[in-house]
Design an enzyme around this catalytic site. Sequence first.
Site, PDB file in Angstrom:
ATOM      1  N   CYS A  11       2.915   0.480   0.129  1.00 62.62           N
ATOM      2  CA  CYS A  11       2.604   1.858   0.473  1.00 62.62           C
ATOM      3  C   CYS A  11       3.177   2.196   1.849  1.00 62.62           C
ATOM      4  O   CYS A  11       3.652   1.321   2.570  1.00 62.62           O
ATOM      5  CB  CYS A  11       1.091   2.107   0.457  1.00 62.62           C
ATOM      6  SG  CYS A  11       0.176   1.047   1.583  1.00 62.62           S
ATOM      7  N   CYS A  14       1.850   0.242   4.793  1.00 65.17           N
ATOM      8  CA  CYS A  14       2.247  -1.165   4.842  1.00 65.17           C
ATOM      9  C   CYS A  14       3.648  -1.296   5.425  1.00 65.17           C
ATOM     10  O   CYS A  14       3.925  -2.195   6.209  1.00 65.17           O
ATOM     11  CB  CYS A  14       2.193  -1.768   3.444  1.00 65.17           C
ATOM     12  SG  CYS A  14       0.724  -1.313   2.526  1.00 65.17           S
TER      13      CYS A  14
END
Lengths: 79, 346
Positions: A11, A14
């Site tokens: 995501c 991250c």
Amino acid sequence: MRLIEVLGSGCQKCRYVEQIVREVVTAGGIEADVQHVTDVAEIAARGILATPGLAIDGQVVAAGRIPTREQVAAWLDLA
Amino acid sequence: MTSLAIRQRAVPLWAVVVLGGAAWLIAWFVNLPAADWLAYDALRLDRGSHLGDAVAFFLYDSPKVLLLLAGVVTLVSFLRSFVSPNRVRRALAGRGVLPGTAAAAAFGIVTPFCSCSAVPLFIGFVEAGVPLGVTFAFLVASPMVNEVALVLLWGLFGPWVALAYMSAGLAVAVVAGLVIGRLGLERYVEDYVWKIRAGSAIGEVRTTLEERAREAWRSTVDIVRRVFPFVLAGIAVGALIHGYVPTELVVAAGGRDNPLAVPALVVLGVPLYSNAAGTIPIVEALLGKGLPLGSALAFMMAVTALSVPELVILRRVMKPRLIATFVAVVASGILLVGYGFNLFVV
């Protein structure tokens, strides 16, 4: 050689954590193997319930939030 | 940006909080006259015209929603730093079915959760011995009933709508949890999930107030930046509805007299992927046009609780049958809420 693992399913947050880690590593001039762990089973097995997670030398140091550059530096003993 | 002020050690935390709060209040009260002036005086649009009303609505609503969002998310992110998923998991494991399900739904309100964390969270809960039904109650409540939704609803429609949404959302989550728990669907969880033995969690130390405040501000910037496009898009659609869609059309299509309105809105809501913040401006405009409360709540719940991307992510830990059951149970709950409110609440 430090082993740094960003744990997250890919995501936005991250990827941001990985970027921060790489910046700190470059700025600190240390040798580190930065990996991005995307296998959910592996992430869960580390005891991480909320991504992004960050592990240094196998030890989980943060989960569910984006650490600051200063914090990452401190975990890498650069501060 | 305030984040710069926080970074400078010279400015004490309380000063940043006081100044930020004051700036927020001023902006809040200046907003309506400023938007009116811009739309009707500066742009010379006619009061009562389609375009004028749509533009004024957009100019007034965008800052209002963003202010509410920034203020509330900052506060809640701060409070939320005291509740971690790990604590929730520990609190839920080994409880009875009904108290566990109710507690899971309640925890869902305050616990940070985005659909990208759904899988590790699901595995973590199941692995810790939290029953499947309880886990689902949490998965349903968390994205649907959250502080952003509640405070936006409170600020835009008043306390009753916010409380109605919260109780209805919690009811849907608890009932869905109880039903799924009763069905005994454990075999439809992907097999590898049961084999994972999670290591111990982390022992994080970060306790200073300043760190929590800074963390809260950072996540606010992050969240607002992420939902900002959704909110603006939502407000733009809301503004179009506000200015152009005739009230009679909304009442005829979505009103109490059309029995298919609620299911149609739910079906419409599922593929729409947005969070509560982006949906509320649309709901605001529709409510203003005479859409009944039940239909509006059902639409909002469908958008937030059931989304295609989240289902795709959940597929990694659940077999199709379990996902189908999850969707069916939650959708039925939402339908009941919609019809219930339309029937019994004026």
